[in-house]
Design a protein around this motif. Structure first.
Motif, PDB file in Angstrom:
ATOM      1  N   LYS B 317       0.832  -1.207   0.000  1.00 18.55           N
ATOM      2  CA  LYS B 317       0.000   0.000   0.000  1.00 18.55           C
ATOM      3  C   LYS B 317       0.869   1.259   0.000  1.00 18.55           C
ATOM      4  O   LYS B 317       0.601   2.209  -0.738  1.00 18.55           O
ATOM      5  N   GLU B 318       1.897   1.218   0.830  1.00 19.92           N
ATOM      6  CA  GLU B 318       2.783   2.381   0.929  1.00 19.92           C
ATOM      7  C   GLU B 318       3.486   2.651  -0.408  1.00 19.92           C
ATOM      8  O   GLU B 318       3.544   3.797  -0.880  1.00 19.92           O
ATOM      9  N   THR B 321       1.043   3.919  -2.910  1.00 20.07           N
ATOM     10  CA  THR B 321       0.731   5.329  -2.668  1.00 20.07           C
ATOM     11  C   THR B 321       1.831   6.223  -3.244  1.00 20.07           C
ATOM     12  O   THR B 321       1.554   7.226  -3.914  1.00 20.07           O
ATOM     13  N   ASP B 402       1.253  -2.177  -8.692  1.00 22.28           N
ATOM     14  CA  ASP B 402       0.261  -1.381  -9.418  1.00 22.28           C
ATOM     15  C   ASP B 402      -0.437  -0.465  -8.418  1.00 22.28           C
ATOM     16  O   ASP B 402      -1.061  -0.942  -7.462  1.00 22.28           O
ATOM     17  N   PRO B 403      -0.331   0.839  -8.605  1.00 23.63           N
ATOM     18  CA  PRO B 403      -0.950   1.753  -7.632  1.00 23.63           C
ATOM     19  C   PRO B 403      -2.440   1.480  -7.435  1.00 23.63           C
ATOM     20  O   PRO B 403      -2.953   1.630  -6.332  1.00 23.63           O
ATOM     21  N   ILE B 404      -3.109   1.067  -8.512  1.00 23.06           N
ATOM     22  CA  ILE B 404      -4.549   0.798  -8.404  1.00 23.06           C
ATOM     23  C   ILE B 404      -4.807  -0.318  -7.403  1.00 23.06           C
ATOM     24  O   ILE B 404      -5.635  -0.201  -6.502  1.00 23.06           O
ATOM     25  N   LEU B 407      -3.904   0.834  -3.869  1.00 20.89           N
ATOM     26  CA  LEU B 407      -4.826   1.777  -3.233  1.00 20.89           C
ATOM     27  C   LEU B 407      -6.083   1.076  -2.725  1.00 20.89           C
ATOM     28  O   LEU B 407      -6.750   1.561  -1.819  1.00 20.89           O
ATOM     29  N   ARG B 408      -6.361  -0.075  -3.317  1.00 23.25           N
ATOM     30  CA  ARG B 408      -7.527  -0.835  -2.841  1.00 23.25           C
ATOM     31  C   ARG B 408      -7.111  -1.873  -1.803  1.00 23.25           C
ATOM     32  O   ARG B 408      -7.925  -2.635  -1.325  1.00 23.25           O
ATOM     33  N   GLU B 410      -6.108  -3.259   1.553  1.00 22.65           N
ATOM     34  CA  GLU B 410      -6.298  -2.932   2.973  1.00 22.65           C
ATOM     35  C   GLU B 410      -6.016  -4.168   3.795  1.00 22.65           C
ATOM     36  O   GLU B 410      -6.379  -5.240   3.414  1.00 22.65           O
TER      37      GLU B 410
END
Lengths: 232, 410
Positions: B317-318, B321, B402-404, B407-408, B410
């Motif tokens: 995630k980091e 981001t 992949d940033p997508i 970003l999802r 969690e």
């Protein structure tokens, strides 16, 4: 676009199809959109309507299956990953629903990281980070880590980070989604202030009350974008 | 990106510590093995040099699959045969002697000679084994040269002995008197010249300590008169071998031919065979040590790969981001590589001092002289290079986040 100048950000026949096994899901269908300088656009729609996917396409994080995104008239959506990353760093600022701050860094360092990626000098990035955090009301919380901040404070840090490189457009994905009503109000108030100061903003939300504070509301349903709310 | 990497490492204290210790252990292992390898190579070279021109006559049966046993501790031949060999034409009798070998203390590390190696030799003929190795303290000869029975201090019931420096250190705790000599690792206590040492219930007077700048065999020697060696070992009229110095080089072939003709149970090993044997031994040792060194490098690299992969997965995630807000691939790549570099650097900071300690324990006072900054530097450079290479895969994985998806996430 009466002046004939290209829109700050535009989308033409923008389509995004996800393939899940044999099935194809059209998350965004033939979207045409122009965002002009100083706009404050809210994209509203129910969960799964494709509004976040559209925001990621507009923000060059995702690539369209068809159609294109232009920044100041230049096609940007078909560029390679690294060139799109450079455009994001220079022209676009992002605010996410879950804040997405780096947990190991203080509020100031979280803002500085965007400046650092852009190659800003250490002295200058500290000055700008402090100035931005002052502007979003966190002058006394700069040394705190995300875990030591409230949800509203975290989102303010995220907004400060998004503004760090003075982007042309601020893209906010459900910026109040993880906040209580009062804090959400404050965050939207902050976005309004920024817009009044000239900042172009595109915000995705499912909350009509929040969307109502934008200058323009666009409705998303089943991947299609329209100016008016669906009749049903 | 170094400060971000440092923060990341600090955030996972236990994992970071274990990884650094693991990497440090690999650095330590690599340096120790390389140092010991370098020591053995040098020492075997010195031994071959020392015994150049000598002939070793020993029992035929003791040449096993592992080559020539040197020193020939397992060999046994009747003293009568040894005396007949000594009387062959071409034998320089004053520099040749029947010899008895016995390990009094185990080797400090595998493949090394015993730390204290008893050598029974005829007094006055010590040069057959010691050559011209000078004494650091006292004499390099057993007193009462050539006398038979060998020299003893009848009043005290003492027999003479000359010690190598390792043997002198080995006997220091039980010696009647000790002396401290400087060494690169600080003063080391030795059994003093004139002191009495006890070897398996027999008392010997230390008459000299051989200069330490010799080979490992001479550093560990406990030279005593042959009859006393046989007595304390409970041997009958047998010896292990005969060390022969030929009168002339041309006598080598003559002696060899005579032994093979007259003694069915004996064989002659010349310096060439010893050198060849040393070469084969070195080859086997090098192969073994290279496997150990290769394993150390592989483990270090694998450690970094696994830890960095886990780290990248945890920070999906980091990293996503960072990519979403515009971080270029090279910045994300550098962040992962910087973390690996820090692990390798801290690992080296642990591994190098640890290797010095381990080498000193393994090789004793010789260690400091053998320790090489070149070996240490090359080990650190090699393992760090492999550590960085190992970080390339996780770094490439981080770049591909992949940033997508992130970003999802969690």
């Amino acid at each position: 676009m009466s002046s004939g100048a290209p829109a700050l950000l535009s989308a033409r026949r923008l389509t995004r199809i996800f393939r899940l096994g044999e099935n194809e899901i059209e998350a965004v269908r033939d979207v045409d959109l122009d965002i002009d300088q100083g706009d404050f656009v809210a994209i509203v729609g129910p969960s799964g309507s494709g509004k976040s996917t559209l925001l990621y396409l507009l923000g060059l994080i995702d690539s369209p299956s068809a159609g294109e995104v232009r920044i100041r008239g230049e096609v940007a959506s078909h560029l390679g990953r690294e060139r799109r990353a450079r455009l994001r760093l220079r022209w676009l600022g992002f605010v996410f629903q879950t804040f997405n701050l780096l947990q190991l860094l203080s509020a100031r360092q979280n803002v500085e990281i965007a400046l650092r990626l852009a190659g800003v000098s250490k002295k200058e990035r500290r000055r700008r980070a402090e100035s931005l955090l002052e502007a979003v009301g966190l002058g006394k919380r700069m040394r705190h880590r995300p875990v030591q901040l409230s949800g509203g404070e975290r989102q303010r840090v995220a907004i400060a980070r998004a503004l760090a490189n003075e982007p042309d457009i601020l893209l906010a994905d459900e910026p109040t989604g993880n906040l209580d009503t009062q804090t959400g109000d404050e965050i939207v108030g902050l976005l309004e202030q920024l817009n009044q100061a000239g900042q172009t903003i595109v915000m995705v939300t499912h909350n009509m009350a929040i969307a109502g504070r934008a200058k323009r509301i666009l409705h998303m349903r089943d991947g299609r974008l329209s100016d008016s709310a669906p009749s049903d | 990106m170094i400060d971000l990497a440092l923060r990341q490492l600090a955030a996972k204290k236990l994992r970071t510590l274990l990884t650094i210790v693991g990497f440090g252990a690999c650095v330590n292992l690599y340096i120790v093995v390389t140092t010991v390898m370098s020591f053995i190579t040098g020492d075997l070279g010195l031994q071959v040099k020392r015994f150049a021109g000598l002939l070793l006559v020993q029992s035929r049966s003791e040449v096993g699959m592992t080559g020539i046993e040197w020193p020939p501790i397992s060999s046994s031949m009747p003293a009568v045969d040894a005396a007949r060999v000594m009387s062959l034409p071409g034998v320089r009798s004053e520099a040749s002697s029947p010899v008895t070998f016995a390990a009094l203390a185990p080797p400090p590390f595998p493949t090394a000679p015993p730390e204290a190696l008893l050598i029974g030799i005829e007094p006055g003929k010590e040069t057959a084994f010691l050559g011209d190795a000078p004494a650091m303290l006292g004499s390099n000869r057993l007193q009462g040269n050539g006398s038979s029975p060998p020299a003893t201090d009848a009043a005290a019931g003492l027999h003479p002995t000359v010690l190598g420096i390792l043997a002198a250190r080995h006997f220091a705790p039980s010696a009647s008197e000790t002396v401290e000599v400087p060494s690169p690792v600080g003063p080391i206590p030795l059994a003093a010249v004139g002191s009495t040492i006890n070897i398996r219930g027999h008392h010997f007077e230390v008459q000299g300590i051989i200069e330490p700048e010799t080979n490992q065999l001479l550093r560990s020697c406990v030279v005593v008169p042959l009859p006393q060696a046989n007595t304390l070992l409970g041997r009958g009229d047998t010896v292990n071998a005969v060390l022969i110095t030929p009168q002339r080089t041309s006598d080598i072939d003559t002696i060899q031919a005579l032994v093979e003709r007259d003694f069915a149970d004996l064989m002659v090993i010349n310096d060439k065979a010893l050198a060849e044997n040393a070469g084969q031994l070195l080859h086997r040792i090098t192969q073994l040590f290279n496997v150990v060194r290769g394993t150390a490098v592989a483990v270090a690299a694998l450690l970094i790969t696994i830890v960095m992969f886990v780290s990248v997965l945890e920070r999906t995630k980091e990293i996503g981001t960072l990519r979403a807000i515009g971080a270029p691939a090279r910045s994300v790549f550098a962040m992962v590589v910087a973390e690996s570099l820090l692990i390798a650097t801290f690992g080296a900071l642990i591994g190098v001092p640890l290797s010095r300690n381990v080498t000193e324990r393994a090789l004793g006072p010789d260690a400091a002289g053998i320790r090489s900054p070149r070996i240490e530097a090359s080990a650190v450079a090699l393992l760090t290079a492999f550590g960085l290479l190992a970080a390339l895969l996780p770094a490439a994985r981080a770049v591909r986040v992949d940033p997508i998806v992130a970003l999802r996430y969690e």
